[in-house]
Every structure is written in C-alpha cells, then in structure tokens.
Design an enzyme around this catalytic site. Structure first.
Site, PDB file in Angstrom:
ATOM      1  CG  ASN A   1      -1.641   1.269   1.460  1.00 55.36           C
ATOM      2  OD1 ASN A   1      -1.753   2.089   0.551  1.00 55.36           O
ATOM      3  ND2 ASN A   1      -2.165   1.455   2.665  1.00 55.36           N
ATOM      4  CD1 TRP A   2       3.724   1.163  -2.726  1.00 53.72           C
ATOM      5  CD2 TRP A   2       4.106   2.557  -4.441  1.00 53.72           C
ATOM      6  NE1 TRP A   2       4.733   0.621  -3.487  1.00 53.72           N
ATOM      7  CE2 TRP A   2       4.997   1.457  -4.552  1.00 53.72           C
ATOM      8  CE3 TRP A   2       4.159   3.549  -5.417  1.00 53.72           C
ATOM      9  CZ2 TRP A   2       5.922   1.336  -5.591  1.00 53.72           C
ATOM     10  CZ3 TRP A   2       5.082   3.428  -6.447  1.00 53.72           C
ATOM     11  CH2 TRP A   2       5.954   2.336  -6.540  1.00 53.72           C
ATOM     12  CE  LYS A   3       0.350   3.445   4.952  1.00 52.04           C
ATOM     13  NZ  LYS A   3       0.145   3.638   6.367  1.00 52.04           N
TER      14      LYS A   3
ATOM     15  CG  HIS B   1      -5.735   1.908   5.287  1.00 47.86           C
ATOM     16  ND1 HIS B   1      -5.326   2.824   6.230  1.00 47.86           N
ATOM     17  CD2 HIS B   1      -4.687   1.079   5.065  1.00 47.86           C
ATOM     18  CE1 HIS B   1      -4.062   2.550   6.559  1.00 47.86           C
ATOM     19  NE2 HIS B   1      -3.658   1.497   5.871  1.00 47.86           N
TER      20      HIS B   1
ATOM     21  CD  GLU C   1      -2.838   5.559   6.973  1.00 48.38           C
ATOM     22  OE1 GLU C   1      -2.822   5.655   5.735  1.00 48.38           O
ATOM     23  OE2 GLU C   1      -1.882   5.099   7.618  1.00 48.38           O
TER      24      GLU C   1
ATOM     25  CD  GLU D   1      -3.438  -2.631   7.315  1.00 45.42           C
ATOM     26  OE1 GLU D   1      -2.337  -2.852   6.828  1.00 45.42           O
ATOM     27  OE2 GLU D   1      -4.086  -1.607   7.081  1.00 45.42           O
TER      28      GLU D   1
ATOM     29  N   GLY E   1       2.608   1.991  10.833  1.00 49.58           N
ATOM     30  CA  GLY E   1       3.604   3.050  10.706  1.00 49.58           C
ATOM     31  C   GLY E   1       4.339   3.377  11.996  1.00 49.58           C
TER      32      GLY E   1
ATOM     33  CB  SER F   1       5.161  -2.040  11.983  1.00 51.95           C
ATOM     34  OG  SER F   1       4.781  -0.699  12.264  1.00 51.95           O
TER      35      SER F   1
ATOM     36  N   GLY G   1       2.798  -1.236   4.290  1.00 51.87           N
ATOM     37  CA  GLY G   1       2.831   0.177   3.931  1.00 51.87           C
ATOM     38  C   GLY G   1       4.240   0.634   3.628  1.00 51.87           C
ATOM     39  N   GLY G   2       4.897   1.223   4.641  1.00 50.30           N
ATOM     40  CA  GLY G   2       6.213   1.834   4.454  1.00 50.30           C
ATOM     41  C   GLY G   2       7.224   0.950   3.749  1.00 50.30           C
TER      42      GLY G   2
END
Ligand code: PEP
Length: 252
Positions: free
Chosen positions: A10-12, A93, A95, A164, A170, A209, A230-231
């Site tokens: 997930n590149w956000k 998600h 967010e 998640e 993150g 993470s 993600g990251g």
C-alpha cells in the site's frame, strides 16, 4: 495456486511517475517467486501507468466511491479503476476510517461496488490502542468484519480481509505472534459465521509495521494468509524480502 500467500504493498499518498522504476523492480522480483501472489496499490494517479508497466504483480487502488458515477467531485469509482487497469481495491483502511469518517456500512458499500465492477477487494479492520487496552480488541474487530463484509452471490472468492491494528500502522510496533494468531482465528470464526463454509477460503492478511526482519514470524502465525505492507513496500529492496519470507521454502 489459489491459496498461495498474498503480499500487498500500500503506497498510500506516495509516488510519482519517477517511482515506476521501483514498481518494475518489485514486479521482476515477484516473477521470481511464483508461489507468492504480489499486489501493489499506488495512488490513483499511478494506477494506469503501473498497470501497463507490470506483468506479474497485480495493481490495485486504495479506495473507491460506492457509486459508479455522478456528482461526487474528487472521487473515483470502481468501474473507473477497472478501466484504468486495477484488479483490486483496498477499502476501509484505518486512515480512511479515521480521517474520512468511513463507517462499516460505507466500507461495505464500497466493497460491494468494487465487486460489482469486477474487481477484488481487501477489506481492512483493526482496533485502536485504547480498544486493545480496554480488552475490546476482538469484539471491535469481529464487529467490523461482520458489518463491513460485502454480501452477494458468488463474491467470496474475490474477498480478502486485512487485520491491521491501528496502533501498529507506521509505528514500528507489532503485536506478538500469539496475539496475531488469536485475532486471525477470531476473524476466521466470524468469516464462517458471515459466509458459511465459504468463509474458510477468505485470505486474512496481517498489516502493521511488517518489514524484512519480522515478516517470517508474522506470516507463520495462525490463519495468516499474507501481509498488507505500507512503508516497507515503497522500494524493491525493502519489499522483496517480505515476498521471499512468504515464498515456499523450495522457491529459492
Ligand atoms: C498500512 O498502512 O496498510 C500499513 C500496514 O502500513 P505500515 O506497514 O507502514 O505499518
């Protein structure tokens, strides 16, 4: 290989065309591990270019609107995503739930719109730290699963759930393998309740993470069918070791 592990990046809100080279490197890596299914969800602006550039990894989006078209300024619909080359959509998600006020019923409507457009969906659920501290994590998460899951004829093979924990996204903090296994078992039980026997085929991804150092442990937890990353999905160097961790031992 319908049950192969599924590793999704997930590149956000990260990435311009300059990052397509990174996506191509991820794709070349994915081709080396056919026992793993790999997906990447870039921002909307890169979906089309990435879908044209990648040959092995599937390309998805991070959200869609519940309606197919209309006066919804700034939104993107599921049929538009399919037209751009996406094959899946992440919905719900944390967010988006937190920053855009998305409720379980909105998430379900988006998931059903995505499925109606012929896409696959990844439905995200997860508890906050306060909810975990209050001993409510399982009730919150299974409640989200029950209320966010799409319903409809023949859809179950195109549904994935991602657990998640909000506090792990993150932050570099991850739940214990036992806690991940316990939550994934609870989600499986809810899937069986919601979908009957077919609930057994839904993949449940862990997200929060995940990195090269912890992936193997997390992927070995009970009922974990892959990871939403993600990251660590933004570069091939960070992402491919996670794909490798999911590969069958005889893949290398
Ligand atoms: C995510 O946002 O879906 C996620 C899991 O992020 P990270 O891997 O950076 O925690």
């Amino acid at each position: 290989m319908p049950n192969r592990p599924y590793i999704v990046g997930n590149w956000k809100m990260n990435g311009t065309r300059a990052m397509l080279a990174e996506a191509r490197a991820i794709d070349r890596g994915a081709a080396r591990y056919p026992s793993v299914r790999v997906g990447v969800a870039p921002p909307f602006t890169l979906v089309s270019a990435m879908a044209e550039a990648l040959q092995t990894a599937s390309v998805g989006a991070q959200d869609c609107h519940a309606e197919a078209s209309g006066a919804f300024t700034g939104n993107v619909s599921a049929p538009m995503l399919g037209d751009a080359g996406a094959s899946f959509v992440i919905v719900g998600h944390s967010e988006r739930r937190a920053m855009h006020g998305e409720t379980d019923s909105m998430v379900r409507a988006k998931a059903e719109a995505a499925l109606a457009a012929g896409l696959e969906v990844i439905v995200c659920v997860g508890e906050t730290e306060a909810e975990r501290d209050a001993g409510q994590a399982e009730a919150v998460v299974t409640g989200q699963v029950a209320a966010s899951l799409p319903q409809g004829e023949g859809i179950v093979p195109r549904v994935t759930v991602a657990y998640e924990p909000v506090w792990a996204i993150g932050t570099g903090r991850v739940p214990s393998v036992d806690d991940v296994g316990a939550m994934h078992r609870a989600i499986r039980a809810q899937l069986l309740e919601s979908y009957g026997d077919e609930g057994a085929i839904v993949r449940i991804l862990y997200g929060g993470s995940v990195n090269a150092g912890n992936a193997a442990n997390l992927l070995a937890a009970d009922e974990v069918g892959g990871a939403l990353v993600g990251g660590a999905s933004l570069t091939a160097d960070a992402f491919l070791p996670i794909v490798l961790a999911a590969a069958s031992p005889d893949a290398e």
